[in-house]
Write a protein that holds these residues in place. Structure first.
Motif, PDB file in Angstrom:
ATOM      1  N   VAL A   1       0.896  -1.333   0.113  1.00  0.00           N
ATOM      2  CA  VAL A   1      -0.170  -0.126   0.046  1.00  0.00           C
ATOM      3  C   VAL A   1       0.763   1.221  -0.030  1.00  0.00           C
ATOM      4  O   VAL A   1       0.506   2.117  -0.742  1.00  0.00           O
ATOM      5  CB  VAL A   1      -1.000  -0.229   1.050  1.00  0.00           C
ATOM      6  CG1 VAL A   1      -1.411   1.418   1.268  1.00  0.00           C
ATOM      7  CG2 VAL A   1      -1.937  -0.874   1.135  1.00  0.00           C
ATOM      8  N   ILE A   2       2.024   1.326   0.795  1.00  0.00           N
ATOM      9  CA  ILE A   2       2.922   2.414   0.874  1.00  0.00           C
ATOM     10  C   ILE A   2       3.338   2.748  -0.432  1.00  0.00           C
ATOM     11  O   ILE A   2       3.601   3.747  -0.885  1.00  0.00           O
ATOM     12  CB  ILE A   2       3.858   2.007   1.844  1.00  0.00           C
ATOM     13  CG1 ILE A   2       3.268   2.054   3.571  1.00  0.00           C
ATOM     14  CG2 ILE A   2       4.668   3.222   2.039  1.00  0.00           C
ATOM     15  CD1 ILE A   2       3.987   1.745   4.505  1.00  0.00           C
TER      16      ILE A   2
ATOM     17  N   ARG B   1       1.284   6.615  -6.945  1.00  0.00           N
ATOM     18  CA  ARG B   1       0.181   7.346  -7.181  1.00  0.00           C
ATOM     19  C   ARG B   1       0.787   8.587  -7.420  1.00  0.00           C
ATOM     20  O   ARG B   1       0.512   9.490  -8.463  1.00  0.00           O
ATOM     21  CB  ARG B   1      -0.855   7.071  -6.090  1.00  0.00           C
ATOM     22  CG  ARG B   1      -2.036   7.685  -6.948  1.00  0.00           C
ATOM     23  CD  ARG B   1      -3.494   7.619  -5.889  1.00  0.00           C
ATOM     24  NE  ARG B   1      -3.619   6.364  -5.482  1.00  0.00           N
ATOM     25  CZ  ARG B   1      -4.058   5.134  -6.378  1.00  0.00           C
ATOM     26  NH1 ARG B   1      -4.685   5.342  -7.379  1.00  0.00           N
ATOM     27  NH2 ARG B   1      -4.196   3.896  -5.675  1.00  0.00           N
ATOM     28  N   ILE B   2       1.396   9.055  -6.296  1.00  0.00           N
ATOM     29  CA  ILE B   2       2.064  10.574  -6.306  1.00  0.00           C
ATOM     30  C   ILE B   2       2.827  10.648  -7.325  1.00  0.00           C
ATOM     31  O   ILE B   2       2.684  11.732  -8.292  1.00  0.00           O
ATOM     32  CB  ILE B   2       2.593  10.916  -5.067  1.00  0.00           C
ATOM     33  CG1 ILE B   2       1.512  10.650  -3.955  1.00  0.00           C
ATOM     34  CG2 ILE B   2       3.379  12.084  -5.001  1.00  0.00           C
ATOM     35  CD1 ILE B   2       2.075  10.838  -2.234  1.00  0.00           C
TER      36      ILE B   2
ATOM     37  N   TRP C   1      14.352   4.569   5.962  1.00  0.00           N
ATOM     38  CA  TRP C   1      13.361   4.832   4.935  1.00  0.00           C
ATOM     39  C   TRP C   1      12.243   5.374   5.528  1.00  0.00           C
ATOM     40  O   TRP C   1      11.601   6.179   4.718  1.00  0.00           O
ATOM     41  CB  TRP C   1      13.163   3.247   4.061  1.00  0.00           C
ATOM     42  CG  TRP C   1      12.601   3.754   2.990  1.00  0.00           C
ATOM     43  CD1 TRP C   1      13.360   3.752   1.757  1.00  0.00           C
ATOM     44  CD2 TRP C   1      11.383   3.743   2.448  1.00  0.00           C
ATOM     45  NE1 TRP C   1      12.491   4.061   0.747  1.00  0.00           N
ATOM     46  CE2 TRP C   1      11.099   3.812   1.010  1.00  0.00           C
ATOM     47  CE3 TRP C   1       9.831   3.358   2.990  1.00  0.00           C
ATOM     48  CZ2 TRP C   1       9.812   3.792   0.331  1.00  0.00           C
ATOM     49  CZ3 TRP C   1       8.896   3.545   2.536  1.00  0.00           C
ATOM     50  CH2 TRP C   1       8.684   3.630   1.223  1.00  0.00           C
ATOM     51  N   ILE C   2      11.681   4.799   6.621  1.00  0.00           N
ATOM     52  CA  ILE C   2      10.427   5.178   7.033  1.00  0.00           C
ATOM     53  C   ILE C   2      10.587   6.674   7.252  1.00  0.00           C
ATOM     54  O   ILE C   2       9.596   7.606   7.034  1.00  0.00           O
ATOM     55  CB  ILE C   2       9.976   4.619   8.201  1.00  0.00           C
ATOM     56  CG1 ILE C   2       9.578   3.147   7.884  1.00  0.00           C
ATOM     57  CG2 ILE C   2       8.584   5.078   8.918  1.00  0.00           C
ATOM     58  CD1 ILE C   2       9.308   2.038   8.852  1.00  0.00           C
ATOM     59  N   GLU C   3      11.585   7.408   7.999  1.00  0.00           N
ATOM     60  CA  GLU C   3      11.479   8.674   8.281  1.00  0.00           C
ATOM     61  C   GLU C   3      11.946   9.518   7.123  1.00  0.00           C
ATOM     62  O   GLU C   3      11.192  10.718   7.106  1.00  0.00           O
ATOM     63  CB  GLU C   3      13.216   8.885   9.125  1.00  0.00           C
ATOM     64  CG  GLU C   3      12.820   8.363  10.562  1.00  0.00           C
ATOM     65  CD  GLU C   3      12.882   6.591  10.515  1.00  0.00           C
ATOM     66  OE1 GLU C   3      13.827   6.353   9.938  1.00  0.00           O
ATOM     67  OE2 GLU C   3      12.154   6.219  11.342  1.00  0.00           O
TER      68      GLU C   3
ATOM     69  N   ALA D   1      -0.587   4.039   6.967  1.00  0.00           N
ATOM     70  CA  ALA D   1       0.306   2.792   6.870  1.00  0.00           C
ATOM     71  C   ALA D   1       1.449   2.667   7.508  1.00  0.00           C
ATOM     72  O   ALA D   1       1.743   1.687   8.004  1.00  0.00           O
ATOM     73  CB  ALA D   1       0.374   2.577   5.368  1.00  0.00           C
ATOM     74  N   LEU D   2       2.046   3.930   7.402  1.00  0.00           N
ATOM     75  CA  LEU D   2       3.426   3.775   8.248  1.00  0.00           C
ATOM     76  C   LEU D   2       3.328   3.593   9.716  1.00  0.00           C
ATOM     77  O   LEU D   2       3.879   2.927  10.468  1.00  0.00           O
ATOM     78  CB  LEU D   2       4.176   5.128   7.870  1.00  0.00           C
ATOM     79  CG  LEU D   2       4.927   5.291   6.546  1.00  0.00           C
ATOM     80  CD1 LEU D   2       5.680   6.821   6.168  1.00  0.00           C
ATOM     81  CD2 LEU D   2       5.882   4.376   6.134  1.00  0.00           C
TER      82      LEU D   2
END
Lengths: 315, 153, 386
Positions: C116-117, C123-124, C184-186, C291-292
């Protein structure tokens, strides 16, 4: 003697435009870069200023492609018919107090009428390419340039009325600082119509990249293409110099050499504004363009002319 | 609406289509004869399947299976209509009159499988050039450019 | 039995420049700045007015559906990258969902969250590639650079994730190729924190521009009934006021757990189609943020289904599955004969369906509007031609 002088001034005008185009392209790329979150050229020379020295030989050495289906003589010589009138117009610009290369009593008329011949060159190149997209571009250019002649001429006319002369040198002599606020609307009209005359964005429909690829010069390459580019930059430089002189006062702000510097600075400012507008605005559509010319610019220019005429009664 | 409700709804409205209905992989599936395809499709449209998602075909040797995927925005279910046409005479009625969307999909199936759609307004090749020979998605299509990978890869 | 085609002999079909009605015939493309790929539009012009516009597609047809029949299920994933090359993650995911449905594979939740992420980031990235060129089609090249800057950040995130900037090959049957790298999340959070403001700037800068409004408002109006009948999906349909989004209306994966809105246009013109994408990008940021947050619940490294065979051979049968890609509902239909290769793969491409609307929308508008309409449909020819 006149012939020799004419030849010399012609050469001078070509040099002015060629040199201006070289600097102008670099300046435009820098301005566009800043507007678009990038840096522009920066590898060759300080701040990429010698980039054009690399680009010009490239253009000269490129293959000169003439399409098979083209009308070859027309195709070959059309660029000259686009460029020459613009170089001619440069001759009547008053650069110095009491001095213009070609000091004509009908200089303003000359300046307005001669570049308009360029539209014939554009039509010839469009027709000579024998290409549907070029043809559409040429037709658009013809319609646009002829229409925008009207508000452009009317706006200059208000200055002529105030100065009581069509001789650019006399206009400069008669110029007063309060003409700037008085003819501000006229200057904006002159500025807008000039952008349309030189086919630059947002009025670049004849060469509309996203629709007509490059419009009337889509089939040109190498040096012939470079002449079109020089013609475009030349028109921008000439129109900005003339506008900076008669509308903004040019060298009249300061005496002597400082005045000349002010004149060039004002012209550069106008050129930068032209670039700024090109890189900020989307492109007009043909019908919007015509509506804008005939329902907004032309009536405003007439109004400006009336104002100038009324004020001139007390001069 | 879930698929069981759809089945009840379908059986109540069109009893003759009811035995043809089944449920597979989360979609309703309707197996019809090729001659009855157009009327079944019209019934489906009347039932509320307003969108045609795709039309495609599969080459099963002796015949081709045509697959129409429909979707109902109101009932929020998908429906697959299947039909088989013989390889010897691959022809079926076009559904472009029901869903204009079928236009390009049917052209694509015609292009790649050689199945003709009767009543299609403009049945030409779409992805391949007009002078292309053969229909590439048929299993017996041979082209020097197509190299069969060995089985161990 | 079909004859191999002699490719050397391609008969010339000369197209007259002026037809019997005195209309000018203009070829837009196949190589043209505004066709967004290799599309050829044969336009019949009456002055500047488009009488007929016929897209001639297939210049990028590589026969991916045929090639897929010759590869194992895992080998097909890189092929799906090449379908929609602006949104590779979607084709990966749609294909993997069909395979998973066919083979009955259950994907770990962490992998679903990661999918999803990355797909919302995609999509962006993909919408940036639609909004910017929508401006560039009207001559606003600066808007293009502003959106591309945002796209560049997403592409950098993807590069950190899987090493590729365009063809990711990241979503695999059973899960995803690798877990999220350190930090990566940050980085992702930093991106979604600045993105809505950047979109607001684009909204002011491009959609507030008077010339852009004049160029796109009322151009290529698609009413909702036509959108349904022609099978339009995605932003093209939503721009017409058809509130239809598979993420909400046919929820798949873990989307029901997220709170997001589906922006809908009202007039169905080129302006609405382009502007819907701006707000969709902002909504994507919301989904990514949720999602994150949700990702923390799952064990790192749990990204692939258990007991995945080295050579996938699903039982005979067929399966169809679809997801909401940046262009609309992207479906994959797979038929298995029990071997290690798909017997048939069909891609239901949203760009293909949306492009079919061009003749309908362009008729009666000017040549300048034609490129605006084509741009607002946002076709990607890798997906149209397959």
């Amino acid at each position: 003697m006149t012939f020799v002088w004419g030849l010399l001034w012609g050469l001078g005008a070509v040099m002015l435009i060629a040199g201006g185009a070289v600097i102008g392209v670099w300046w435009e790329r820098k301005v566009a870069g800043r507007i678009q979150l990038r840096l522009g050229p920066q590898q060759i020379g300080p701040a990429g200023s010698l980039q054009m020295l690399a680009d010009v030989p490239k253009l000269l050495f490129k293959e000169d492609i003439v399409p098979d289906g083209a009308d070859k003589p027309v195709f070959r010589y059309a660029p000259l018919a686009v460029f020459a009138p613009i170089a001619m117009a440069a001759a009547v610009i008053p650069f110095w107090a009491g001095w213009a290369p070609f000091d004509s009593t009908v200089g303003v008329l000359f300046f307005l009428a001669v570049p308009a011949i360029g539209v014939i060159g554009i039509l010839l190149s469009a027709w000579g390419s024998h290409n549907t997209l070029s043809t559409i571009g040429g037709l658009r250019a013809a319609a646009q340039m002829i229409s925008y002649e009207v508000p452009r001429s009317l706006s200059v006319l208000s200055i002529v009325v105030l100065a009581g002369s069509m001789r650019p040198v006399e206009i400069m002599d008669a110029w007063r600082w309060w003409w700037v606020p008085l003819t501000l609307v006229g200057f904006v009209i002159y500025f807008t119509a000039s952008i349309a005359e030189m086919n630059r964005g947002p009025f670049d429909l004849p060469e509309a990249e996203s629709e007509l690829v490059a419009g009337y010069f889509a089939d040109y390459s190498g040096f012939r293409w470079a002449i079109f580019m020089m013609g475009e930059y030349g028109a921008m430089i000439v129109a900005s110099l003339f506008g900076a002189a008669v509308f903004l006062g040019g060298f009249r702000w300061l005496p002597g050499i400082a005045g000349f510097v002010v004149f060039i600075a004002l012209a550069t400012l106008v050129i930068t504004a032209v670039m700024w507008i090109k890189w900020t605005f989307p492109r007009f559509r043909q019908d919007h363009l015509m509506t804008f010319c005939w329902t907004v610019l032309t009536p405003l220019a007439l109004l400006q002319l009336v104002v100038a005429g009324v004020v001139s009664l007390w001069l | 609406m879930n698929l069981n409700e759809l089945r009840e709804h379908l059986c109540a409205t069109y009893p003759d289509l009811c035995p043809l209905f089944s449920v597979e992989f989360g979609d309703g599936v309707m197996q019809v004869a090729s001659s009855g395809l157009h009327s079944a499709a019209a019934d489906m449209k009347a039932l509320g399947f307003d969108m045609l998602g795709m039309v495609t075909a599969v080459d099963f040797g002796e015949d081709f299976e045509l697959i129409y995927r429909l979707r109902s925005r109101e009932m929020r279910v998908g429906m697959i209509v299947r039909t088989r046409v013989p390889r010897g005479n691959p022809s079926v009625a076009s559904v472009t009159d029901l869903w204009p969307a079928a236009n390009w999909h049917e052209r694509e199936v015609y292009d790649l499988f050689g199945i003709t759609f009767e009543g299609h307004p403009d049945l030409r090749r779409i992805l391949l050039p007009d002078d292309w020979v053969g229909h590439p998605l048929r299993k017996d299509y041979e082209d020097p450019g197509v190299i069969r990978r060995p089985d161990y890869l | 039995m079909t004859e191999p085609r002699d490719t050397a002999v391609a008969p010339e079909t000369p197209v007259p420049v002026v037809d019997d009605n005195g209309h000018l015939i203009v070829n837009i493309g196949p190589s043209h700045p505004s066709t967004h790929g290799v599309c050829r539009v044969l336009v019949e012009l009456d002055g500047e007015i488009v009488v007929k516009a016929e897209p001639i597609i297939g210049h990028l047809h590589r026969g991916i559906e045929k090639m897929a029949e010759n590869r194992t299920y895992l080998q097909v994933v890189p092929l799906t990258d090449r379908l929609d090359y602006v949104g590779s993650m979607y084709a990966n995911w749609a294909y993997c969902r069909a395979v998973e449905r066919l083979a009955g594979i259950r994907v770990p939740e962490r992998a679903e969250y990661i999918r999803v992420i990355v797909c919302e980031l995609q999509r962006i990235a993909s919408h940036m590639m639609a909004i910017g060129p929508a401006g560039a089609d009207t001559g606003a090249t600066s808007a293009f650079m502003y959106t591309f800057w945002q796209r560049e950040m997403v592409v950098d995130l993807f590069e950190a994730l899987c090493g590729a900037r365009l063809t990711y090959n990241y979503v695999r049957p059973g899960g995803v190729a690798s877990d999220l790298p350190d930090g990566w999340i940050e980085r992702c959070r930093a991106f979604i924190a600045q993105h809505p403001a950047a979109m607001l700037e684009i909204d002011r800068f491009l959609f507030g521009n008077v010339i852009f409004r004049a160029r796109t408002k009322g151009i290529g109006v698609l009413d909702a009934a036509d959108a349904v009948a022609w099978g339009a999906t995605g932003p093209v349909a939503r721009g017409s006021g058809m509130s239809w989004d598979l993420r909400r209306d046919d929820p798949y994966s873990v989307y029901p757990r997220f709170d997001f809105d589906v922006p809908v246009g009202s007039r169905g013109d080129a302006y609405d189609r382009a502007r819907v994408r701006v707000y969709e990008a902002v909504e994507s940021c919301r989904i990514i943020g949720q999602a994150l947050d949700g990702l923390a619940e799952f064990k790192p490294g749990d990204i692939m289904a258990e007991a995945m065979p080295r050579l996938l051979a699903p039982p005979p049968g067929d399966a169809y599955d679809h997801i909401e890609s940046a262009r609309g509902s992207l479906g994959v239909y797979l038929v298995s004969d029990g071997s290690v290769r798909p017997y048939r793969m069909k891609v239901r491409s949203p760009a293909f369906c949306n492009l079919a609307l061009l003749p309908l929308l362009a008729e009666g508008h000017t040549l300048s509007d034609l490129v605006v309409i084509l741009g607002s449909l946002d076709p990607v020819f890798g997906e149209v031609d397959r």
